[in-house]
Design a protein around this motif. Structure first.
Motif, PDB file in Angstrom:
ATOM      1  N   LEU A 305       0.907  -1.180  -0.145  1.00 51.38           N
ATOM      2  CA  LEU A 305      -0.288   0.252   0.102  1.00 51.38           C
ATOM      3  C   LEU A 305       0.872   1.801   0.088  1.00 51.38           C
ATOM      4  O   LEU A 305       1.880   1.470   0.821  1.00 51.38           O
ATOM      5  CB  LEU A 305      -0.647   0.081   1.303  1.00 51.38           C
ATOM      6  CG  LEU A 305      -1.370   1.346   1.396  1.00 51.38           C
ATOM      7  CD1 LEU A 305      -2.486   1.352   0.298  1.00 51.38           C
ATOM      8  CD2 LEU A 305      -3.113   1.329   3.313  1.00 51.38           C
ATOM      9  N   TRP A 306       0.842   1.861  -1.212  1.00 52.24           N
ATOM     10  CA  TRP A 306       0.835   3.266  -0.902  1.00 52.24           C
ATOM     11  C   TRP A 306       0.262   4.364  -1.089  1.00 52.24           C
ATOM     12  O   TRP A 306      -0.737   4.353  -1.308  1.00 52.24           O
ATOM     13  CB  TRP A 306       2.044   3.825  -2.496  1.00 52.24           C
ATOM     14  CG  TRP A 306       3.249   2.979  -2.647  1.00 52.24           C
ATOM     15  CD1 TRP A 306       3.810   1.599  -2.331  1.00 52.24           C
ATOM     16  CD2 TRP A 306       4.311   3.266  -3.843  1.00 52.24           C
ATOM     17  NE1 TRP A 306       4.578   0.996  -2.164  1.00 52.24           N
ATOM     18  CE2 TRP A 306       5.042   2.102  -3.762  1.00 52.24           C
ATOM     19  CE3 TRP A 306       4.631   3.746  -4.936  1.00 52.24           C
ATOM     20  CZ2 TRP A 306       5.965   2.386  -4.614  1.00 52.24           C
ATOM     21  CZ3 TRP A 306       5.504   3.877  -5.506  1.00 52.24           C
ATOM     22  CH2 TRP A 306       6.487   2.757  -4.900  1.00 52.24           C
ATOM     23  N   LEU A 307       0.432   5.587  -0.254  1.00 54.93           N
ATOM     24  CA  LEU A 307      -1.122   6.712   0.212  1.00 54.93           C
ATOM     25  C   LEU A 307       0.203   8.264  -0.055  1.00 54.93           C
ATOM     26  O   LEU A 307       1.293   8.174  -0.467  1.00 54.93           O
ATOM     27  CB  LEU A 307      -0.681   6.281   1.712  1.00 54.93           C
ATOM     28  CG  LEU A 307      -1.951   4.994   2.914  1.00 54.93           C
ATOM     29  CD1 LEU A 307      -1.518   5.769   3.743  1.00 54.93           C
ATOM     30  CD2 LEU A 307      -2.664   5.063   1.956  1.00 54.93           C
ATOM     31  N   THR A 325       8.220   8.342  -2.440  1.00 54.34           N
ATOM     32  CA  THR A 325       9.009   8.544  -3.610  1.00 54.34           C
ATOM     33  C   THR A 325       9.259   9.807  -3.554  1.00 54.34           C
ATOM     34  O   THR A 325       8.876  10.909  -3.170  1.00 54.34           O
ATOM     35  CB  THR A 325       8.123   7.272  -5.226  1.00 54.34           C
ATOM     36  OG1 THR A 325       6.934   8.515  -4.340  1.00 54.34           O
ATOM     37  CG2 THR A 325       7.612   6.416  -4.000  1.00 54.34           C
ATOM     38  N   ASP A 326      10.105   9.733  -4.909  1.00 57.26           N
ATOM     39  CA  ASP A 326      10.394  11.116  -5.599  1.00 57.26           C
ATOM     40  C   ASP A 326       9.185  12.006  -5.773  1.00 57.26           C
ATOM     41  O   ASP A 326       9.438  13.141  -5.831  1.00 57.26           O
ATOM     42  CB  ASP A 326      11.685  11.353  -7.159  1.00 57.26           C
ATOM     43  CG  ASP A 326      12.265  10.592  -6.284  1.00 57.26           C
ATOM     44  OD1 ASP A 326      12.994  10.836  -5.378  1.00 57.26           O
ATOM     45  OD2 ASP A 326      13.214  10.243  -7.265  1.00 57.26           O
ATOM     46  N   THR A 332       3.864   2.762   2.312  1.00 55.69           N
ATOM     47  CA  THR A 332       3.514   2.359   4.150  1.00 55.69           C
ATOM     48  C   THR A 332       4.472   0.395   4.315  1.00 55.69           C
ATOM     49  O   THR A 332       4.545   0.857   5.800  1.00 55.69           O
ATOM     50  CB  THR A 332       2.319   2.257   3.899  1.00 55.69           C
ATOM     51  OG1 THR A 332       1.897   0.857   3.449  1.00 55.69           O
ATOM     52  CG2 THR A 332       0.856   2.629   3.291  1.00 55.69           C
ATOM     53  N   GLY A 333       4.311   0.250   3.620  1.00 66.26           N
ATOM     54  CA  GLY A 333       5.332  -1.573   4.562  1.00 66.26           C
ATOM     55  C   GLY A 333       4.095  -2.266   4.230  1.00 66.26           C
ATOM     56  O   GLY A 333       4.271  -3.395   5.336  1.00 66.26           O
ATOM     57  N   ASP A 334       2.792  -1.583   4.203  1.00 63.56           N
ATOM     58  CA  ASP A 334       1.453  -3.098   4.432  1.00 63.56           C
ATOM     59  C   ASP A 334       1.189  -3.553   3.544  1.00 63.56           C
ATOM     60  O   ASP A 334       0.915  -2.860   2.589  1.00 63.56           O
ATOM     61  CB  ASP A 334      -0.067  -2.225   4.926  1.00 63.56           C
ATOM     62  CG  ASP A 334       0.792  -1.003   6.717  1.00 63.56           C
ATOM     63  OD1 ASP A 334       1.021  -1.946   7.462  1.00 63.56           O
ATOM     64  OD2 ASP A 334       0.624   0.051   6.788  1.00 63.56           O
TER      65      ASP A 334
END
Length: 370
Positions: A305-307, A325-326, A332-334
């Protein structure tokens, strides 16, 4: 110029605002205390300073927090009473002032300060309030995260007024605890601040103050079940229990639902880096949820998951931004699974994957079976 939040508090008048060990205080009392602290701070603390509040939640700490917000301070709430930990955090945040509360009395200490971090300088130069929170540090040195507090507080503006009694479970230096505080104030609801987090004591507060919403961690909810608090106290006022901050086991969720069949269970989700997201659960006994927050975007990259959030941190004061990220996505690491109709299920952390004979296993799956 008064902030919308403090003006909102003033307009709520004699509605009950906060209940703590010192008594019950109205929104009018809260506004008056904010003004008192602001006048006192104006005598010795210039605007736009980095200031630590050494206290857990109580009426006076909330008033002090909002008075410092009015002074455009960069606020560093610190609950820990360990001298070394306090020293380490105030040094990393480069606090110029430390304020300790003795009931309603504030003790202000000025300390030596070195050159401010560029992100802190950008806030103070633009006359905006800030907030420094620390990660738990479970996998290393705690990271010092800096938020634009103006952005964070403004995200609560425009909430509908509600006659609710809400308990603040998470602490003063936790994004979840601050989320509950700011959300409740914006709704003009009544906040109950506990002196400790003992299961039987919390249950007694639910009974005494007809608490409608109880936010807690799965571990704490399990402790409540083990203590059989439902047999000792009248908890029928609970309309909702929210849970988050750690994975919920499906087996535990079903036990909670069986124990509180008339109470809605809602999984919350958030990070210190991006704030707390509005969520909806498929049902009270389901671990599937949707992130339906207009302030947050998400995507799934290789099952992770990215937020991206309007209220996410400006950065870290003592660490690199390697988990961003840039183009501003927070990794999140989830690890999550997505249903055909868009519900997410958190399966575990990417760093916790165990390779057993070529099969990838997550500790949460094993723990739930056990």
């Amino acid at each position: 110029m008064m902030s919308w939040m403090v003006e909102h508090i003033e307009n709520l008048g004699n509605r009950d605002a906060i209940v703590d060990k010192f008594g019950t205080f109205s929104y009018e009392c809260l506004h008056r205390q904010i003004r008192r602290y602001k006048e006192e701070l104006d005598k010795s603390v210039p605007d736009s300073q980095v200031v630590a509040i050494l206290s857990d939640y109580n009426f006076y700490a909330v008033a002090l927090f909002l008075a410092l917000f009015e002074k455009k301070a960069v606020i560093v709430p610190i609950v820990s009473k360990h001298r070394e930990e306090v020293k380490k955090r105030t040094t990393v945040a480069n606090c110029r002032y430390l304020i300790e509360l003795d009931e309603s009395i504030i003790d202000i200490e000025e300390v030596e300060s070195v050159e401010l971090h560029p992100m802190v300088s950008s806030l103070t130069k633009s006359n905006q309030a800030g907030l420094v929170l620390f990660s738990s540090g479970s996998t290393g040195e705690p990271k010092a995260m800096i938020h634009n507090l103006e952005n964070l507080v403004s995200s609560y503006q425009g909430k509908k007024l509600k006659n609710l009694n809400m308990l603040v479970f998470l602490m003063f230096d936790h994004i979840g605890g601050l989320n509950t505080l700011l959300n409740t104030l914006s709704m003009g609801a009544r906040i109950i601040l506990p002196e400790n987090r003992n299961p039987e004591y919390i249950a007694s507060l639910v009974e005494s103050y007809n608490i409608h919403v109880l936010p807690a961690s799965p571990t704490f909810l399990n402790m409540m079940l083990m203590a059989k608090v439902q047999d000792k106290f009248n908890l029928s006022s609970l309309k909702m229990i929210t849970y988050g901050t750690e994975p919920m086991q499906e087996s535990l969720l079903k036990k909670i639902k069986k124990t509180f069949p008339k109470t809605r269970l809602l999984q919350t989700f958030g990070t210190s880096e991006t704030g707390i997201s509005q969520t909806s659960s498929r049902s009270s006994d389901s671990l599937e949820m949707k992130l339906d927050d207009p302030n947050i975007k998400y995507k799934i990259v290789d099952g992770e998951l990215w937020l991206q959030s309007k209220t996410q941190v400006m950065g870290y004061l003592n660490a690199s931004m390697e988990n961003f990220t840039d183009d501003g996505w927070f990794i999140t690491g989830d690890l999550v699974e997505v249903s055909d109709d868009g519900y997410l299920t958190i399966k575990g952390r990417s760093k916790e994957v165990i390779n057993v004979g070529g099969e990838k296993v997550l500790p949460a799956e094993v723990e739930s079976v056990v």
